[in-house]
Write a protein that holds these residues in place. Structure first.
Motif, PDB file in Angstrom:
ATOM      1  N   UNK A 183       0.812  -1.204   0.000  1.00 27.22           N
ATOM      2  CA  UNK A 183       0.000   0.000   0.000  1.00 27.22           C
ATOM      3  C   UNK A 183       0.848   1.258   0.000  1.00 27.22           C
ATOM      4  N   UNK A 184       1.963   1.248   0.718  1.00 26.54           N
ATOM      5  CA  UNK A 184       2.809   2.439   0.769  1.00 26.54           C
ATOM      6  C   UNK A 184       3.458   2.714  -0.577  1.00 26.54           C
ATOM      7  N   UNK A 185       3.688   1.676  -1.373  1.00 26.53           N
ATOM      8  CA  UNK A 185       4.223   1.886  -2.715  1.00 26.53           C
ATOM      9  C   UNK A 185       3.223   2.639  -3.579  1.00 26.53           C
ATOM     10  N   UNK A 186       1.953   2.205  -3.535  1.00 32.75           N
ATOM     11  CA  UNK A 186       0.921   2.904  -4.298  1.00 32.75           C
ATOM     12  C   UNK A 186       0.708   4.327  -3.783  1.00 32.75           C
ATOM     13  N   UNK A 187       0.826   4.520  -2.481  1.00 31.08           N
ATOM     14  CA  UNK A 187       0.709   5.866  -1.934  1.00 31.08           C
ATOM     15  C   UNK A 187       1.765   6.788  -2.535  1.00 31.08           C
ATOM     16  N   UNK A 188       3.000   6.320  -2.575  1.00 32.64           N
ATOM     17  CA  UNK A 188       4.078   7.146  -3.112  1.00 32.64           C
ATOM     18  C   UNK A 188       3.901   7.385  -4.610  1.00 32.64           C
ATOM     19  N   UNK A 189       3.425   6.369  -5.324  1.00 29.73           N
ATOM     20  CA  UNK A 189       3.203   6.533  -6.760  1.00 29.73           C
ATOM     21  C   UNK A 189       2.141   7.602  -7.015  1.00 29.73           C
ATOM     22  N   UNK A 190       1.005   7.500  -6.301  1.00 31.57           N
ATOM     23  CA  UNK A 190      -0.085   8.444  -6.522  1.00 31.57           C
ATOM     24  C   UNK A 190       0.327   9.860  -6.122  1.00 31.57           C
ATOM     25  N   UNK A 191       0.945  10.001  -4.964  1.00 30.31           N
ATOM     26  CA  UNK A 191       1.370  11.333  -4.531  1.00 30.31           C
ATOM     27  C   UNK A 191       2.420  11.913  -5.474  1.00 30.31           C
ATOM     28  N   UNK A 192       3.307  11.049  -6.000  1.00 37.07           N
ATOM     29  CA  UNK A 192       4.289  11.528  -6.964  1.00 37.07           C
ATOM     30  C   UNK A 192       3.635  12.022  -8.246  1.00 37.07           C
ATOM     31  N   UNK A 193       2.564  11.349  -8.690  1.00 41.68           N
ATOM     32  CA  UNK A 193       1.852  11.805  -9.883  1.00 41.68           C
ATOM     33  C   UNK A 193       1.124  13.122  -9.621  1.00 41.68           C
ATOM     34  N   UNK A 194       0.516  13.260  -8.435  1.00 44.10           N
ATOM     35  CA  UNK A 194      -0.115  14.542  -8.101  1.00 44.10           C
ATOM     36  C   UNK A 194       0.921  15.671  -8.143  1.00 44.10           C
ATOM     37  N   UNK A 195       2.052  15.447  -7.506  1.00 47.11           N
ATOM     38  CA  UNK A 195       3.081  16.492  -7.446  1.00 47.11           C
ATOM     39  C   UNK A 195       3.683  16.777  -8.816  1.00 47.11           C
TER      40      UNK A 195
END
Length: 317
Positions: A183-195
């Motif tokens: 789950x933390x991997x997907x969190x970082x992926x999504x937040x990285x795309x937002x940023x």
């Protein structure tokens, strides 16, 4: 060297183990004579009394054997009869599960069509007053579907799990299987795309908003409490080539690249000309302020304020 004189024919020979008479006695008589006699009497009595001697006893013994055989036969027959029943019940349960799953899919499609109908009617009602603003708020909050260029990122588990041998981004006790996407991997992926400039993001068809949460429940990854299965397809709308380049150079993009190199997490990132992300399933308006008379005049900029459960914003926890 002296030799022993030969013995006479009439003299008895001496046993070689004569000096070990005590050990010889123990070996020859390991059981006391009294115990041996008692055991022999018991065996003789048991052999004589093994079967009943009277006619009545023999009839009772035969009846008992017949009843035992009858019980075993009835039990085997019932087991054979119940097996098809259990198999039939199992098939019926599977059919019910499939029917309910199909019904849920049909209801989900019906909800999607109703949402589109509501959007069309809303656009028609607000055609002359704030349509663009309402559409923008719907896109930013996730209340309406969005379509346009962007990037497609597919993240999948490693083909085979590996054992960690050194320091790395996943060198923690929480990762018993470091070859799996967490789950933390997907969190970082999504937040990285937002940023990196994404305007709308969805994971496996699940639209993400400012209040979306990516969590883990055991081995499952939950997005807004909905379990997802790998591979995880992340769609992000925006300037495709630019979004892809900015995400690749970001901290979260490098984190994902290291997972790919060190732990064989499979990653595929591509820019697309046309992508579509659905609307969020649970966006409700909590409060709104009607327009003032001055705002209703022709040419006035609408200032309607609304507060939804998914306001415009970025970040996924």
């Amino acid at each position: 060297m002296s030799q022993q004189p030969p013995t006479r024919g009439g003299a008895p020979s001496r046993r070689p183990d004569a000096s070990m008479s005590l050990l010889t006695n123990v070996m020859d008589h390991s059981l006391d004579d009294g115990y041996a006699e008692a055991a022999a009497r018991k065996r003789a009595a048991g052999g004589a009394a093994g079967l009943p001697r009277t006619l009545r006893g023999r009839l009772l013994l035969g009846l008992g054997l017949v009843l035992a055989a009858l019980v075993v036969t009835v039990g085997a027959s019932q087991a054979r009869e119940s097996a098809p029943v259990l198999a039939k019940e199992r098939e019926e349960l599977i059919d019910r599960i499939n029917d309910e799953s199909d019904a849920a899919d049909r209801l989900e499609k019906h909800v999607e069509s109703l949402r589109d109908e509501v959007g069309r009617r809303q656009d028609a009602a607000l055609k002359d007053n704030g349509t663009d603003r309402v559409r923008l708020l719907g896109l930013l909050s996730g209340a309406s579907a969005a379509q346009g260029p962007g990037v497609r990122l597919v993240v999948d588990d490693a083909a085979s799990a590996q054992t960690s041998t050194g320091d790395g981004p996943r060198q923690t006790t929480d990762f018993s299987d470091i070859g799996r996407v967490r789950d933390r991997d997907l969190q970082r992926v999504v937040n990285g795309l937002w940023e990196s400039g994404a305007e709308a993001v969805a994971v496996n068809g699940q639209r993400l908003t400012a209040l979306s949460a990516i969590r883990a429940a055991g081995e499952a990854v939950l997005v807004d409490n909905k379990p997802l299965l790998p591979p995880y397809t992340v769609l992000a709308l925006g300037d495709g080539p630019r979004l892809k380049d900015r995400f690749g150079r970001s901290v979260d993009g490098r984190y994902l690249d290291r997972l790919h190199k060190d732990y064989d997490i499979r990653v595929k990132l591509s820019a697309e000309d046309s992508l579509r992300v659905p609307a969020a399933p649970a966006v409700r308006v909590r409060s709104a302020r009607p327009q003032t008379p001055a705002e209703k005049q022709p040419g006035a900029q609408p200032k309607t304020q609304s507060n939804t459960e998914n306001p415009a914003g970025k970040g996924t926890s």
